[in-house]
Design a protein around this motif. Structure first.
Motif, PDB file in Angstrom:
ATOM      1  N   SER A 159      -1.173  -0.844   9.887  1.00 41.60           N
ATOM      2  CA  SER A 159      -1.474   0.054   8.768  1.00 41.60           C
ATOM      3  C   SER A 159      -1.836   1.443   9.268  1.00 41.60           C
ATOM      4  O   SER A 159      -1.461   2.452   8.655  1.00 41.60           O
ATOM      5  N   GLU A 160      -2.546   1.535  10.395  1.00 34.54           N
ATOM      6  CA  GLU A 160      -2.893   2.840  10.952  1.00 34.54           C
ATOM      7  C   GLU A 160      -1.633   3.588  11.400  1.00 34.54           C
ATOM      8  O   GLU A 160      -1.506   4.793  11.184  1.00 34.54           O
ATOM      9  N   SER A 161      -0.709   2.852  12.010  1.00 30.32           N
ATOM     10  CA  SER A 161       0.543   3.464  12.432  1.00 30.32           C
ATOM     11  C   SER A 161       1.351   3.954  11.233  1.00 30.32           C
ATOM     12  O   SER A 161       1.929   5.049  11.255  1.00 30.32           O
ATOM     13  N   ALA A 162       1.372   3.142  10.170  1.00 25.40           N
ATOM     14  CA  ALA A 162       2.100   3.536   8.960  1.00 25.40           C
ATOM     15  C   ALA A 162       1.488   4.782   8.333  1.00 25.40           C
ATOM     16  O   ALA A 162       2.216   5.681   7.876  1.00 25.40           O
ATOM     17  N   GLN A 163       0.162   4.846   8.330  1.00 20.44           N
ATOM     18  CA  GLN A 163      -0.515   6.023   7.758  1.00 20.44           C
ATOM     19  C   GLN A 163      -0.217   7.274   8.557  1.00 20.44           C
ATOM     20  O   GLN A 163      -0.047   8.368   7.984  1.00 20.44           O
ATOM     21  N   ARG A 164      -0.176   7.152   9.883  1.00 16.16           N
ATOM     22  CA  ARG A 164       0.132   8.324  10.711  1.00 16.16           C
ATOM     23  C   ARG A 164       1.559   8.808  10.474  1.00 16.16           C
ATOM     24  O   ARG A 164       1.831  10.007  10.472  1.00 16.16           O
ATOM     25  N   SER A 165       2.456   7.859  10.251  1.00 15.87           N
ATOM     26  CA  SER A 165       3.855   8.215  10.026  1.00 15.87           C
ATOM     27  C   SER A 165       4.054   8.854   8.660  1.00 15.87           C
ATOM     28  O   SER A 165       4.748   9.872   8.530  1.00 15.87           O
ATOM     29  N   LYS A 166       3.413   8.246   7.647  1.00 17.03           N
ATOM     30  CA  LYS A 166       3.529   8.769   6.287  1.00 17.03           C
ATOM     31  C   LYS A 166       2.312   8.284   5.492  1.00 17.03           C
ATOM     32  O   LYS A 166       2.196   7.098   5.208  1.00 17.03           O
ATOM     33  N   PRO A 167       1.402   9.179   5.137  1.00 13.30           N
ATOM     34  CA  PRO A 167       0.197   8.767   4.406  1.00 13.30           C
ATOM     35  C   PRO A 167       0.538   8.001   3.129  1.00 13.30           C
ATOM     36  O   PRO A 167       1.545   8.283   2.468  1.00 13.30           O
ATOM     37  N   PHE A 168      -0.305   7.024   2.815  1.00 16.66           N
ATOM     38  CA  PHE A 168      -0.101   6.257   1.590  1.00 16.66           C
ATOM     39  C   PHE A 168      -0.186   7.185   0.386  1.00 16.66           C
ATOM     40  O   PHE A 168      -0.955   8.151   0.382  1.00 16.66           O
ATOM     41  N   PRO A 169       0.578   6.907  -0.661  1.00 13.54           N
ATOM     42  CA  PRO A 169       0.522   7.749  -1.863  1.00 13.54           C
ATOM     43  C   PRO A 169      -0.803   7.575  -2.606  1.00 13.54           C
ATOM     44  O   PRO A 169      -1.597   6.675  -2.279  1.00 13.54           O
ATOM     45  N   ALA A 170      -1.022   8.397  -3.589  1.00 14.99           N
ATOM     46  CA  ALA A 170      -2.245   8.306  -4.388  1.00 14.99           C
ATOM     47  C   ALA A 170      -2.394   6.900  -4.950  1.00 14.99           C
ATOM     48  O   ALA A 170      -1.457   6.352  -5.527  1.00 14.99           O
ATOM     49  N   GLY A 171      -3.568   6.319  -4.762  1.00 16.84           N
ATOM     50  CA  GLY A 171      -3.824   4.964  -5.241  1.00 16.84           C
ATOM     51  C   GLY A 171      -3.512   3.900  -4.218  1.00 16.84           C
ATOM     52  O   GLY A 171      -3.979   2.761  -4.337  1.00 16.84           O
ATOM     53  N   GLY A 172      -2.714   4.227  -3.213  1.00 18.39           N
ATOM     54  CA  GLY A 172      -2.342   3.244  -2.205  1.00 18.39           C
ATOM     55  C   GLY A 172      -3.403   3.122  -1.128  1.00 18.39           C
ATOM     56  O   GLY A 172      -3.872   4.126  -0.588  1.00 18.39           O
ATOM     57  N   SER A 173      -3.791   1.885  -0.835  1.00 24.24           N
ATOM     58  CA  SER A 173      -4.791   1.657   0.209  1.00 24.24           C
ATOM     59  C   SER A 173      -4.690   0.208   0.672  1.00 24.24           C
ATOM     60  O   SER A 173      -4.111  -0.636  -0.008  1.00 24.24           O
ATOM     61  N   VAL A 174      -5.260  -0.063   1.845  1.00 16.74           N
ATOM     62  CA  VAL A 174      -5.306  -1.442   2.329  1.00 16.74           C
ATOM     63  C   VAL A 174      -6.566  -1.630   3.161  1.00 16.74           C
ATOM     64  O   VAL A 174      -6.957  -0.738   3.927  1.00 16.74           O
ATOM     65  N   ALA A 220       0.835  -1.205   0.000  1.00 16.43           N
ATOM     66  CA  ALA A 220       0.000   0.000   0.000  1.00 16.43           C
ATOM     67  C   ALA A 220       0.866   1.250   0.000  1.00 16.43           C
ATOM     68  O   ALA A 220       0.541   2.247  -0.659  1.00 16.43           O
ATOM     69  N   GLN A 221       1.988   1.196   0.720  1.00 12.82           N
ATOM     70  CA  GLN A 221       2.900   2.338   0.746  1.00 12.82           C
ATOM     71  C   GLN A 221       3.548   2.585  -0.610  1.00 12.82           C
ATOM     72  O   GLN A 221       4.023   3.689  -0.878  1.00 12.82           O
ATOM     73  N   LEU A 222       3.568   1.555  -1.461  1.00 14.18           N
ATOM     74  CA  LEU A 222       4.115   1.697  -2.803  1.00 14.18           C
ATOM     75  C   LEU A 222       3.053   2.129  -3.820  1.00 14.18           C
ATOM     76  O   LEU A 222       3.354   2.273  -5.008  1.00 14.18           O
ATOM     77  N   GLY A 223       1.799   2.291  -3.360  1.00 13.33           N
ATOM     78  CA  GLY A 223       0.759   2.793  -4.242  1.00 13.33           C
ATOM     79  C   GLY A 223      -0.198   1.753  -4.777  1.00 13.33           C
ATOM     80  O   GLY A 223      -1.013   2.056  -5.667  1.00 13.33           O
ATOM     81  N   TYR A 224      -0.142   0.523  -4.246  1.00  8.41           N
ATOM     82  CA  TYR A 224      -1.075  -0.518  -4.684  1.00  8.41           C
ATOM     83  C   TYR A 224      -2.352  -0.479  -3.846  1.00  8.41           C
ATOM     84  O   TYR A 224      -2.333  -0.106  -2.665  1.00  8.41           O
ATOM     85  N   GLU A 225      -3.440  -0.906  -4.452  1.00  2.00           N
ATOM     86  CA  GLU A 225      -4.714  -1.082  -3.757  1.00  2.00           C
ATOM     87  C   GLU A 225      -4.744  -2.521  -3.245  1.00  2.00           C
ATOM     88  O   GLU A 225      -4.865  -3.459  -4.032  1.00  2.00           O
TER      89      GLU A 225
END
Length: 264
Positions: A77-92, A54-59
């Motif tokens: 995943s919540e901790s990762a998002q707080r540290s650095k939001p996922f790029p456009a298109g990235g989600s989990v 997800a951090q690399l932009g994959y859904e």
């Protein structure tokens, strides 16, 4: 159920696993067979592969049978998002489903299943059901990449056991019982986990650390590599390949982890 208690130790004990190699191999396969936008991670565990994707932009959709594993994955995943939001298109997102019966109601571009998850399917029909579900869940041209321990690896476990760990906060004893007829192995693990700052009075008035004991039984089965490819083709995949140990080399008798790629 396997992993219910073990999940809380999972990341601690799996910290040296080659997650970067799994990610690299998946992306190299996608470069060869088709780059995905959407990915299902079957047997995602605590999300150690799904979250980086997800951090690399994959859904990404992470699927696992263990509610505890998924709870830890969600926290990760919540901790990762707080540290650095996922790029456009990235989600989990996380789903509690059986890999033999999973479904999303839509197709995806790729499915992965790493860390020998499929070895936990102990009957041939379970493997066949899982392959059929993956085939049905993939879009045309979609790619399925997964790994499995080989018979050689299971035999090596049996010949090398018992295994021990004795760290300050956790210790374990790990023994194996191998059935060559079914090529099936039982891993019996007994963990002793230090209970935070809990202490008890010893008989000599000394203070003694308290440990919580956890017992786990994990069973895996290895299958003929040719049989696995036959079952992939029977499920409908038009192209299959088998590789050895994070490479694009052909497997040998010494291969520990076989990687399969199947294209719909």
């Amino acid at each position: 159920m396997a992993y219910e208690q073990f999940s809380y130790l999972y990341d601690r004990l799996m910290e040296d696993m080659p997650y970067d190699d799994w990610l690299r191999f998946a992306r190299e396969c996608w470069d060869k067979f088709g780059t995905p936008r959407s990915v299902v991670d079957l047997g995602c565990g605590t999300g150690s592969i799904a979250v980086p994707l997800a951090q690399l932009g994959y859904e990404v959709v992470g699927i696992d049978l263990s509610e505890d594993m998924l709870s830890m994955a969600s926290q990760k995943s919540e901790s990762a998002q707080r540290s650095k939001p996922f790029p456009a298109g990235g989600s989990v997102m996380w789903l509690q489903q059986d890999m033999r019966e999973w479904e999303l109601g839509r197709t995806v571009d790729a499915v992965i299943s790493f860390c020998d998850c499929l070895n936990y399917l102990l009957e041939e029909e379970d493997i066949e059901r899982s392959f059929k579900q993956v085939y049905d869940g993939l879009a045309p041209g979609g790619v399925f990449v997964f790994d499995m321990h080989t018979q050689s690896q299971l035999q090596s476990y049996a010949e090398s056991q018992p295994f021990f760990l004795n760290d300050d906060d956790v210790a374990y004893i790990w023994t194996c019982d191998f059935d060559p007829g079914r090529c099936e192995i039982e891993h019996e693990l007994t963990f002793f986990v230090r209970e935070g700052d809990a202490w008890a009075e010893g008989s000599d008035d000394a203070m003694t650390e308290r440990y919580h004991r956890i017992e786990e039984l994990h069973v895996q089965r290895a299958y003929s590599l040719d049989w696995v490819q036959e079952r992939l083709r029977a499920a409908g995949f038009s192209e299959t390949a088998c590789y050895a140990d994070f490479s694009f080399e052909s497997p040998t008798d010494d291969t520990q982890r076989a990687f399969f790629v199947a294209v719909k």
